[in-house]
Design a protein around this motif. Structure first.
Motif, PDB file in Angstrom:
ATOM      1  N   PRO A 159       0.810  -1.229   0.000  1.00  0.00           N
ATOM      2  CA  PRO A 159       0.000   0.000   0.000  1.00  0.00           C
ATOM      3  C   PRO A 159       0.838   1.271   0.000  1.00  0.00           C
ATOM      4  N   ASP A 160       2.093   1.178   0.477  1.00  0.00           N
ATOM      5  CA  ASP A 160       2.947   2.378   0.531  1.00  0.00           C
ATOM      6  C   ASP A 160       3.773   2.540  -0.745  1.00  0.00           C
ATOM      7  N   LEU A 161       3.407   1.846  -1.776  1.00  0.00           N
ATOM      8  CA  LEU A 161       4.132   1.917  -3.048  1.00  0.00           C
ATOM      9  C   LEU A 161       4.104   3.353  -3.585  1.00  0.00           C
ATOM     10  N   VAL A 162       5.264   3.827  -4.048  1.00  0.00           N
ATOM     11  CA  VAL A 162       5.347   5.189  -4.600  1.00  0.00           C
ATOM     12  C   VAL A 162       5.959   5.129  -5.990  1.00  0.00           C
ATOM     13  N   GLN A 163       5.540   6.075  -6.801  1.00  0.00           N
ATOM     14  CA  GLN A 163       6.060   6.155  -8.161  1.00  0.00           C
ATOM     15  C   GLN A 163       7.430   6.811  -8.131  1.00  0.00           C
ATOM     16  N   SER A 164       8.382   6.199  -8.827  1.00  0.00           N
ATOM     17  CA  SER A 164       9.756   6.704  -8.789  1.00  0.00           C
ATOM     18  C   SER A 164      10.270   7.127 -10.167  1.00  0.00           C
ATOM     19  N   SER A 165       9.363   7.364 -11.092  1.00  0.00           N
ATOM     20  CA  SER A 165       9.780   7.835 -12.419  1.00  0.00           C
ATOM     21  C   SER A 165       8.764   8.851 -12.918  1.00  0.00           C
ATOM     22  N   ASP A 166       9.146   9.572 -13.975  1.00  0.00           N
ATOM     23  CA  ASP A 166       8.240  10.565 -14.530  1.00  0.00           C
ATOM     24  C   ASP A 166       7.169   9.908 -15.389  1.00  0.00           C
ATOM     25  N   LEU A 167       7.417   8.687 -15.795  1.00  0.00           N
ATOM     26  CA  LEU A 167       6.458   7.995 -16.639  1.00  0.00           C
ATOM     27  C   LEU A 167       5.287   7.476 -15.806  1.00  0.00           C
ATOM     28  N   THR A 168       4.112   7.449 -16.425  1.00  0.00           N
ATOM     29  CA  THR A 168       2.937   6.822 -15.821  1.00  0.00           C
ATOM     30  C   THR A 168       2.419   5.769 -16.796  1.00  0.00           C
ATOM     31  N   GLY A 169       1.824   4.731 -16.249  1.00  0.00           N
ATOM     32  CA  GLY A 169       1.321   3.679 -17.137  1.00  0.00           C
ATOM     33  C   GLY A 169       2.468   2.810 -17.621  1.00  0.00           C
ATOM     34  N   PRO A 170       2.551   2.561 -18.962  1.00  0.00           N
ATOM     35  CA  PRO A 170       3.603   1.709 -19.506  1.00  0.00           C
ATOM     36  C   PRO A 170       5.010   2.212 -19.165  1.00  0.00           C
ATOM     37  N   TRP A 171       5.849   1.295 -18.731  1.00  0.00           N
ATOM     38  CA  TRP A 171       7.256   1.519 -18.408  1.00  0.00           C
ATOM     39  C   TRP A 171       7.479   2.424 -17.183  1.00  0.00           C
ATOM     40  N   SER A 172       6.442   2.662 -16.448  1.00  0.00           N
ATOM     41  CA  SER A 172       6.614   3.447 -15.220  1.00  0.00           C
ATOM     42  C   SER A 172       7.315   2.597 -14.154  1.00  0.00           C
ATOM     43  N   MET A 173       8.006   3.296 -13.245  1.00  0.00           N
ATOM     44  CA  MET A 173       8.740   2.623 -12.158  1.00  0.00           C
ATOM     45  C   MET A 173       8.080   2.941 -10.817  1.00  0.00           C
ATOM     46  N   TRP A 174       8.018   1.909  -9.963  1.00  0.00           N
ATOM     47  CA  TRP A 174       7.425   2.037  -8.640  1.00  0.00           C
ATOM     48  C   TRP A 174       8.337   1.355  -7.626  1.00  0.00           C
ATOM     49  N   GLU A 175       8.345   1.871  -6.390  1.00  0.00           N
ATOM     50  CA  GLU A 175       9.236   1.273  -5.390  1.00  0.00           C
ATOM     51  C   GLU A 175       8.598   1.280  -3.999  1.00  0.00           C
ATOM     52  N   THR A 176       9.148   0.424  -3.161  1.00  0.00           N
ATOM     53  CA  THR A 176       8.705   0.347  -1.762  1.00  0.00           C
ATOM     54  C   THR A 176       9.869  -0.110  -0.903  1.00  0.00           C
ATOM     55  N   ASP A 177       9.942   0.433   0.289  1.00  0.00           N
ATOM     56  CA  ASP A 177      10.998   0.037   1.235  1.00  0.00           C
ATOM     57  C   ASP A 177      10.536  -1.161   2.050  1.00  0.00           C
ATOM     58  N   VAL A 178      11.419  -2.145   2.166  1.00  0.00           N
ATOM     59  CA  VAL A 178      11.175  -3.315   2.998  1.00  0.00           C
ATOM     60  C   VAL A 178      12.261  -3.374   4.066  1.00  0.00           C
ATOM     61  N   ALA A 179      12.205  -4.401   4.915  1.00  0.00           N
ATOM     62  CA  ALA A 179      13.104  -4.452   6.078  1.00  0.00           C
ATOM     63  C   ALA A 179      14.575  -4.435   5.691  1.00  0.00           C
ATOM     64  N   ASP A 180      14.928  -5.043   4.586  1.00  0.00           N
ATOM     65  CA  ASP A 180      16.349  -5.176   4.236  1.00  0.00           C
ATOM     66  C   ASP A 180      16.747  -4.439   2.968  1.00  0.00           C
ATOM     67  N   GLY A 181      15.933  -3.486   2.539  1.00  0.00           N
ATOM     68  CA  GLY A 181      16.316  -2.728   1.354  1.00  0.00           C
ATOM     69  C   GLY A 181      15.118  -2.140   0.636  1.00  0.00           C
ATOM     70  N   THR A 182      15.278  -1.946  -0.666  1.00  0.00           N
ATOM     71  CA  THR A 182      14.222  -1.348  -1.485  1.00  0.00           C
ATOM     72  C   THR A 182      13.907  -2.254  -2.664  1.00  0.00           C
ATOM     73  N   LEU A 183      12.611  -2.437  -2.900  1.00  0.00           N
ATOM     74  CA  LEU A 183      12.154  -3.197  -4.069  1.00  0.00           C
ATOM     75  C   LEU A 183      11.650  -2.211  -5.115  1.00  0.00           C
ATOM     76  N   ARG A 184      12.060  -2.413  -6.362  1.00  0.00           N
ATOM     77  CA  ARG A 184      11.631  -1.530  -7.457  1.00  0.00           C
ATOM     78  C   ARG A 184      10.984  -2.381  -8.560  1.00  0.00           C
ATOM     79  N   PHE A 185       9.835  -1.912  -9.031  1.00  0.00           N
ATOM     80  CA  PHE A 185       9.065  -2.648 -10.035  1.00  0.00           C
ATOM     81  C   PHE A 185       8.867  -1.769 -11.270  1.00  0.00           C
ATOM     82  N   GLN A 186       9.042  -2.381 -12.447  1.00  0.00           N
ATOM     83  CA  GLN A 186       8.746  -1.669 -13.694  1.00  0.00           C
ATOM     84  C   GLN A 186       7.505  -2.304 -14.317  1.00  0.00           C
ATOM     85  N   ILE A 187       6.577  -1.444 -14.748  1.00  0.00           N
ATOM     86  CA  ILE A 187       5.355  -1.913 -15.390  1.00  0.00           C
ATOM     87  C   ILE A 187       5.630  -2.057 -16.896  1.00  0.00           C
ATOM     88  N   GLY A 188       5.076  -3.112 -17.499  1.00  0.00           N
ATOM     89  CA  GLY A 188       5.313  -3.385 -18.925  1.00  0.00           C
ATOM     90  C   GLY A 188       4.575  -2.444 -19.842  1.00  0.00           C
TER      91      GLY A 188
END
Length: 270
Positions: free
Chosen positions: A217-246
């Motif tokens: 739920p605390d996912l935040v957008q980390s790129s200027d793109l929205t929708g296709p190829w946008s990047m999202w990230e979230t902090d977890v206990a041991d680091g940061t996870l980053r996801f790219q949307i296709g």
């Protein structure tokens, strides 16, 4: 009326008078000769009694009143109170101590089955960010094969593939692992979850964006793109996870684990 008993001369006078009276009476009542001895015995007995000492004779004849002496009062019976043992305190009841089971951050995995591997903030399965490149990559050999990466291809060095599973790219600098990326096996965005490593929440390549937002739920957008190829990230206990949307804007196309925000880019993508 004087109720005090006679004492001293009065007592002696009383006894003498009583003695004379007894003797005179005995003389008047003198019996016939046949009973003389018996009556004389009685008189002698009386005189003998009167001859007892002053104090003793008066008391023995019962003539001198004496103070009433009450019988000693019985000693009170002391009954020890029955002591009912009391507990110094209520019994100690040991309440069961329940330790909450922490939510597992990674599941057990088999080295030859990438679908059991976990993507965390600093690892992808057996490969740890910051470890020696050769040692960490060597753990991939039981499940993956290293793809060739000539200068003319778009394949990045350190790319490992497995048929029917997500591809793993190990990025390194100066012999140390700086990041690990999980990608789809082909060039197109998958429309469903691909067998391979997933996060502890079950998110991996091919997961829907809706599932991604629900898991983090605390996912935040980390790129200027929205929708296709946008990047999202979230902090977890041991680091940061980053996801790219296709390119369909609805499914996860890659998962990037690194302290660096920028993902490695092949020359053919520039």
């Amino acid at each position: 009326m004087n109720t005090e008993p006679p004492q001293g001369d009065d007592l002696q006078q009383m006894l003498v008078t009583m003695k004379h009276n007894v003797l005179a009476r005995a003389e008047l009542d003198r019996p016939a000769p046949g009973r003389r001895g018996h009556r004389a015995g009685i008189v002698i007995g009386i005189i003998a009694v009167l001859g007892i000492g002053v104090g003793s004779g008066a008391v023995a004849l019962g003539m001198v009143p004496q103070p009433f002496t009450a019988a000693p009062a019985p000693s009170p019976t002391v009954t020890e109170p029955t002591q009912t043992p009391t507990k110094s305190s209520a019994p100690v009841v040991n309440e069961p101590t329940t330790t909450p089971t922490p939510t597992p951050t990674r599941k057990p995995f088999a080295l030859d089955d990438p679908s059991t591997w976990t993507i965390s903030g600093n690892e992808v399965g057996p490969v740890a960010v910051g470890g020696d490149d050769d040692a960490e990559s060597d753990d991939l050999k039981s499940a993956y094969r290293l793809l060739p990466s000539p200068e003319s291809s778009c394949t990045l060095p350190g790319t490992w593939a497995r048929d029917g599973s997500a591809t793993i790219h190990v990025a390194s600098e100066d012999g140390r692992v700086v990041g690990v990326e999980v990608q789809p096996p082909g060039d197109t965005t998958p429309d469903s979850l691909v067998p391979g490593p997933t996060t502890a929440a079950g998110i991996g390549v091919g997961s829907t964006f809706e599932d991604l937002r629900a898991a983090y739920p605390d996912l935040v957008q980390s790129s200027d793109l929205t929708g296709p190829w946008s990047m999202w990230e979230t902090d977890v206990a041991d680091g940061t996870l980053r996801f790219q949307i296709g390119n369909d804007g609805d499914h996860v196309n890659s998962v990037w684990v690194s302290a660096n925000w920028n993902r490695p880019t092949a020359k053919c993508d520039i």
